[in-house]
Design an enzyme around this catalytic site. Structure first.
Site, PDB file in Angstrom:
ATOM      1  N   LYS A  34      -4.876  28.983 -11.001  1.00  0.00           N
ATOM      2  CA  LYS A  34      -6.173  28.564 -11.522  1.00  0.00           C
ATOM      3  C   LYS A  34      -6.526  29.385 -12.753  1.00  0.00           C
ATOM      4  O   LYS A  34      -6.519  30.616 -12.727  1.00  0.00           O
ATOM      5  CB  LYS A  34      -7.249  28.765 -10.452  1.00  0.00           C
ATOM      6  N   ASP A  61     -10.345  25.578 -14.262  1.00  0.00           N
ATOM      7  CA  ASP A  61     -11.656  25.719 -13.604  1.00  0.00           C
ATOM      8  C   ASP A  61     -12.700  26.176 -14.623  1.00  0.00           C
ATOM      9  O   ASP A  61     -13.079  27.338 -14.665  1.00  0.00           O
ATOM     10  CB  ASP A  61     -11.515  26.728 -12.451  1.00  0.00           C
ATOM     11  N   LYS A  63     -15.619  24.404 -14.993  1.00  0.00           N
ATOM     12  CA  LYS A  63     -16.914  23.994 -14.408  1.00  0.00           C
ATOM     13  C   LYS A  63     -17.869  23.377 -15.425  1.00  0.00           C
ATOM     14  O   LYS A  63     -18.945  23.910 -15.707  1.00  0.00           O
ATOM     15  CB  LYS A  63     -17.592  25.173 -13.717  1.00  0.00           C
ATOM     16  N   ASP A  66     -23.012  19.406 -18.348  1.00  0.00           N
ATOM     17  CA  ASP A  66     -23.722  19.102 -19.596  1.00  0.00           C
ATOM     18  C   ASP A  66     -24.117  17.628 -19.563  1.00  0.00           C
ATOM     19  O   ASP A  66     -23.920  16.960 -18.545  1.00  0.00           O
ATOM     20  CB  ASP A  66     -22.799  19.443 -20.789  1.00  0.00           C
ATOM     21  N   THR A 119     -19.914  29.240  -3.732  1.00  0.00           N
ATOM     22  CA  THR A 119     -19.734  30.025  -2.500  1.00  0.00           C
ATOM     23  C   THR A 119     -20.409  31.397  -2.584  1.00  0.00           C
ATOM     24  O   THR A 119     -20.480  32.117  -1.602  1.00  0.00           O
ATOM     25  CB  THR A 119     -18.229  30.205  -2.186  1.00  0.00           C
ATOM     26  N   ARG A 210      -9.363  37.831  -5.940  1.00  0.00           N
ATOM     27  CA  ARG A 210      -9.301  39.283  -5.793  1.00  0.00           C
ATOM     28  C   ARG A 210      -8.448  39.802  -4.642  1.00  0.00           C
ATOM     29  O   ARG A 210      -7.738  40.803  -4.835  1.00  0.00           O
ATOM     30  CB  ARG A 210     -10.726  39.859  -5.784  1.00  0.00           C
TER      31      ARG A 210
HETATM   32  O1  C5P Z   1     -11.763  36.679  -6.247  1.00  0.00           O
HETATM   33  P1  C5P Z   1     -12.145  35.501  -5.405  1.00  0.00           P
HETATM   34  O2  C5P Z   1     -11.143  35.200  -4.297  1.00  0.00           O
HETATM   35  O3  C5P Z   1     -13.570  35.578  -4.900  1.00  0.00           O
HETATM   36  O4  C5P Z   1     -12.023  34.288  -6.432  1.00  0.00           O
HETATM   37  C1  C5P Z   1     -12.527  33.044  -6.226  1.00  0.00           C
HETATM   38  C2  C5P Z   1     -12.279  32.211  -7.432  1.00  0.00           C
HETATM   39  O5  C5P Z   1     -12.788  30.910  -7.171  1.00  0.00           O
HETATM   40  C3  C5P Z   1     -12.970  32.684  -8.716  1.00  0.00           C
HETATM   41  O6  C5P Z   1     -12.057  32.449  -9.778  1.00  0.00           O
HETATM   42  C4  C5P Z   1     -14.181  31.791  -8.867  1.00  0.00           C
HETATM   43  O7  C5P Z   1     -14.459  31.452 -10.207  1.00  0.00           O
HETATM   44  C5  C5P Z   1     -13.739  30.539  -8.129  1.00  0.00           C
HETATM   45  N1  C5P Z   1     -14.803  29.750  -7.535  1.00  0.00           N
HETATM   46  C6  C5P Z   1     -15.694  30.227  -6.598  1.00  0.00           C
HETATM   47  N2  C5P Z   1     -16.691  29.421  -6.107  1.00  0.00           N
HETATM   48  C7  C5P Z   1     -16.785  28.173  -6.511  1.00  0.00           C
HETATM   49  C8  C5P Z   1     -15.891  27.678  -7.461  1.00  0.00           C
HETATM   50  C9  C5P Z   1     -14.892  28.498  -7.949  1.00  0.00           C
HETATM   51  O8  C5P Z   1     -15.594  31.365  -6.186  1.00  0.00           O
HETATM   52  N3  C5P Z   1     -17.719  27.396  -5.988  1.00  0.00           N
END
Ligand code: C5P
Length: 236
Positions: A34, A61, A63, A66, A119, A210
């Site tokens: 991603k 991603d 997002k 607009d 989330t 992460r």
């Molecule tokens: O580091 P972590 O596991 O929290 O990463 C989650 C990834 O998913 C990030 O790149 C974040 O931008 C993406 N994301 C998210 N929640 C969403 C959509 C995408 O955490 N609703």
């Protein structure tokens, strides 16, 4: 693509070389990579081209959120990149989502997935912004709009996956970030879930950033998570 949920690793780094190195380490571990705002704004289209040239399936991603004409233009510009999947905010509304679908000009790719409720948000955050009710209900309403607009999937937490599938049908793809091993740091996420609960709920794509990027050996961490996905999928 098998029915097994796919592991998407978020390449949340800020330069092309780190992305290339990390991608090489993730060969054989991740199913898809991603590219999000940080990497795209640091390294641009070239990073997506590198990954595709190396054989990766890419989830772009960015997002989009607009007015319909602007989002349609962005989807047209993104199409030539060759990403398999890309995101736009469901909160942009049906007209924006429909304009994005139309901008694919009859092609099936990139798959369009609508971000429902991030989330990182929980009930109190939503209430403060005037969205009363349980996150699940808000997510469910947004998922219906995303589906009716012709998009292929939604981004939501694992807590809402089963409800989305029940309300919208199993063919609507559910992409789930906020995946954390039990007891691990949740960082800025709020509606988190383990691999087992996301797979058990029926999520199609698990997005992990992460917990893999910070591991001493990201390739091994990704392979371990993918093995957990396979085990949880076989045990359903
Ligand atoms: O580091 P972590 O596991 O929290 O990463 C989650 C990834 O998913 C990030 O790149 C974040 O931008 C993406 N994301 C998210 N929640 C969403 C959509 C995408 O955490 N609703």
């Amino acid at each position: 693509m098998s029915d097994r949920p796919q592991l998407v690793v978020a390449l949340d780094v800020d330069d092309r070389e780190s992305a290339r190195r990390l991608a090489a380490e993730l060969q054989g571990g991740a199913d898809m990579l991603k590219v999000g705002l940080e990497l795209y704004l640091s390294a641009g289209r070239g990073v997506v081209e590198d990954l595709i040239a190396a054989g990766w399936r890419v989830f772009l991603d960015l997002k989009f959120h607009d007015i319909p004409a602007t989002v349609a233009g962005a989807v047209r510009a993104a199409r030539s990149l060759g990403a398999e999947m890309m995101t736009l905010h469901a909160a942009g509304g049906a007209k924006m989502l429909e304009a994005a679908v139309a901008a694919r000009a009859g092609e099936s790719l990139p798959r369009l997935v609508g971000v429902t409720v991030l989330t990182s948000l929980e009930r109190a955050d939503l209430q403060r912004m005037g969205q009363a009710g349980e996150p699940q209900e808000i997510v469910g309403r947004m998922a219906r709009v995303v589906k009716e607009s012709g998009c292929e999937g939604v981004v939501a937490s694992a807590h809402e996956t089963a409800f989305i599938k029940q309300e919208c049908g199993s063919e609507l793809l559910v992409v789930t970030p906020g995946i954390r091993p039990a007891g691990a740091s949740v960082d800025d996420q709020a509606r988190v879930a383990t691999v087992e609960s996301a797979v058990g709920a029926g999520s199609d794509f698990l997005v992990v950033g992460r917990p893999i990027l910070r591991a001493p050996d990201p390739g091994l961490a990704a392979a371990q998570i993918r093995a957990q996905i396979e085990k949880a999928y076989d045990a359903r």
